[in-house]
Enzyme design. Structure first.
Site: not given
Length: 581
Positions: A138, A169, A247
């Site tokens: 993402h 992901d 992230s």
């Protein structure tokens, strides 16, 4: 968990029952638009719901943060040990963790021939063996340009995407510049940490530009909804602060990586999630063996727990027998060949399945047997022990990744479309439904929502094709109210997908062209007049082509199997110019 929200950190998400809502253009499997709008995402095979809300960031704290409640005058041995570990993790990561800068541009599904305005976002990543950088999918989804910067350097280096897996992901970046790799070291992948083991999350969260470390312990290990990819895979819950920008950063335990930070639970205090090493290794090994992302396998089953005594008695299960009841089977799965509705699966590869669908995992822990399925490689077989009509059977099933009839996400690709006489045809996808706004589950056509959620494919390559809109012209006047209906047939022939529809239209040899839609609605056009009107409408709306590039390339490749990629692209470019002269 009601009211809490799962955040794909870089965007934020929440879990309820029923639907999943994304915020901003990056999605919890759906649409992330600029600013703070939210978009629900349907989970076709799950009842869990995830909602993305606007980012609410917390700043990384100083050393006292690592001590949790021990940040007072009397520091204990535990505090000293944990602080030292955090410092060791920081030292280990300095030459491995990088900051990722992404420029992305997502497509418009209402106007599928154009993109929305570009956006910028930041995340983290870290170096793994082979001069590669591991980060979250993402962070780089729908990318147009990616840069990375190492700690202590003012220079940003161009990076390319080598492989990306949206379901798990994860993404792998490569940097060609040799200067970038000077002084860099890679991190080794470790094992799944046990409960209450300490981990340190390293990355570049919002609130500052320098590297940050947060510390926590492992709270839970179990399959969890992956917000970005709309799948359920193993994840590790920790109590370290994971904020937007974290992230893709590593969660370090000892001198190795225990996982990759990827989402958190907003509305709760310091609940974050990391992708565990088995999922990471499955992703990387598939790329190393095949050169591309291979996905995660599925049995293609919907199963019901058998915890009720009367239910078990009805299906002739002995008192000592446990298992799950098969409710629905995907027609495209290999399990459809051997299993039947109302079968009881009581063992997977020799591992007994409990009545609640779990199997033993480590020391007195349990995990759903889906995890065993997802860790299989494509084309591997599994042995299923089944109870059918009171008799035991054993079947061998070949596992493959399975795609839903209505795609849940469509990252890194432009939407397919076909325009004829101002009628815009597109395949139904959840990103298309997200264009109806943050309350799309209630505002989009109910019938389309139900099909997106419940229907299974019956044959390979099948799509639900809909008339998304009508670009008004004399040729189609009176048909404008028929938009948002599914197209069933063209000239009496049932259509399989958008490519099939476009071929039937282009190869029509009749004077009139007929489309049969939902609700027994019908569109009839004079074919020659409609062809002339198509070019006129395209010029009026400044649309470069009546057909999306992917369909042009597919047609060119199917008509000439020896054609090169360059020839296919040239054919696509010619088609785009066909009506612009």
């Amino acid at each position: 968990m009601l009211g809490a929200s799962l955040r794909a950190v870089g965007r934020l998400c929440s879990v309820r029952s029923g639907i999943c809502i994304g915020g901003g253009r990056r999605r919890s499997r759906g649409l992330f638009s600029a600013a703070s709008s939210t978009y629900p995402v349907l989970l076709p095979s799950l009842s869990t719901t995830i909602t993305i809300t606007p980012p609410t960031f917390r700043f990384s704290s100083s050393v006292c943060h690592y001590s949790d409640s021990n940040c007072n005058g009397s520091q204990t041995d535990a505090f000293t040990r944990r602080d030292t570990n955090a410092y060791s993790a920081f030292e280990l990561a300095l030459d491995s963790v990088v900051k990722v800068f992404t420029v992305s541009s997502s497509p418009s599904y209402l106007l599928p021939w154009q993109n929305k305005s570009q956006r910028e976002m930041m995340g983290s990543g870290f170096v793994i063996p082979g001069k590669r950088i591991l980060t979250n999918a993402h962070v780089v989804a729908d990318h147009t340009f990616v840069l990375v910067r190492k700690h202590g350097s003012p220079t940003k280096y161009r990076a390319e995407i080598q492989a990306i897996g949206h379901e798990c992901d994860l993404a792998i970046l490569v940097v060609e510049s040799e200067e970038f790799w000077e002084g860099m070291s890679f991190l080794e992948l470790g094992d799944i940490p046990f409960l209450q083991e300490s981990v340190a999350v390293v990355g570049y969260p919002q609130g500052g530009d320098n590297i940050s470390v947060t510390k926590g312990v492992v709270s839970r290990v179990e399959p969890t909804q992956y917000v970005h990819g709309a799948t359920q895979l193993m994840a590790i819950q920790i109590d370290a602060a994971i904020n937007p920008g974290n992230s893709g950063g590593p969660a370090i335990m000892g001198n190795s990586v225990a996982g990759v930070a990827f989402q958190n639970l907003s509305g709760a205090e310091n609940i974050g999630y990391i992708i565990p090493v088995p999922v990471i290794k499955h992703f990387i090994s598939g790329i190393e063996e095949t050169g591309k992302y291979v996905g995660f396998c599925s049995l293609g089953l919907s199963c019901q727990p058998t915890e009720n005594d009367q239910l078990r008695t009805h299906f002739q299960m002995r008192p000592e027998m446990t298992g799950v009841l098969v409710s629905k089977i995907n027609p495209l799965s290999d399990a459809h060949r051997v299993l039947k509705k109302d079968d009881i699966i009581f063992a997977f590869d020799g591992v007994p399945i409990a009545n609640d669908g779990t199997v033993p995992f480590r020391n007195r822990e349990r995990i759903t047997f889906d995890h065993l399925v997802s860790m299989k490689k494509p084309n591997e077989t599994a042995q299923l022990k089944v109870l059918r009509d009171g008799e035991e059977h054993e079947f061998s099933v070949t596992l493959q990744p399975l795609q839903p009839l209505v795609p849940v996400h469509q990252f890194d690709k432009l939407p397919s479309y076909f325009i004829f006489a101002g009628l815009v045809f597109v395949p139904l996808t959840q990103p298309y439904l997200h264009e109806y706004g943050e309350d799309w589950y209630n505002t989009s056509p109910r019938r389309l929502c139900e099909r997106a959620l419940r229907e299974l494919p019956t044959r390979p390559g099948q799509q639900l094709v809909i008339l998304s809109q009508v670009l008004m012209d004399d040729i189609n006047a009176g048909y404008e109210r028929l938009s948002e209906l599914q197209v069933k047939k063209v000239n009496g022939v049932e259509i399989e997908n958008l490519k099939h529809l476009s071929e039937m239209v282009e190869n029509c040899s009749r004077e009139r062209l007929r489309f049969d839609l939902d609700d027994e609605r019908v569109i009839v056009l004079n074919y020659e007049s409609a062809k002339i009107a198509t070019c006129r409408i395209l010029k009026r709306h400044r649309i470069p082509s009546s057909i999306s590039r992917d369909l042009i390339v597919e047609k060119h490749n199917s008509s000439s199997s020896s054609s090169s990629e360059a020839e296919s692209e040239a054919a696509a470019a010619d088609a785009e110019l066909a009506c612009l002269g």
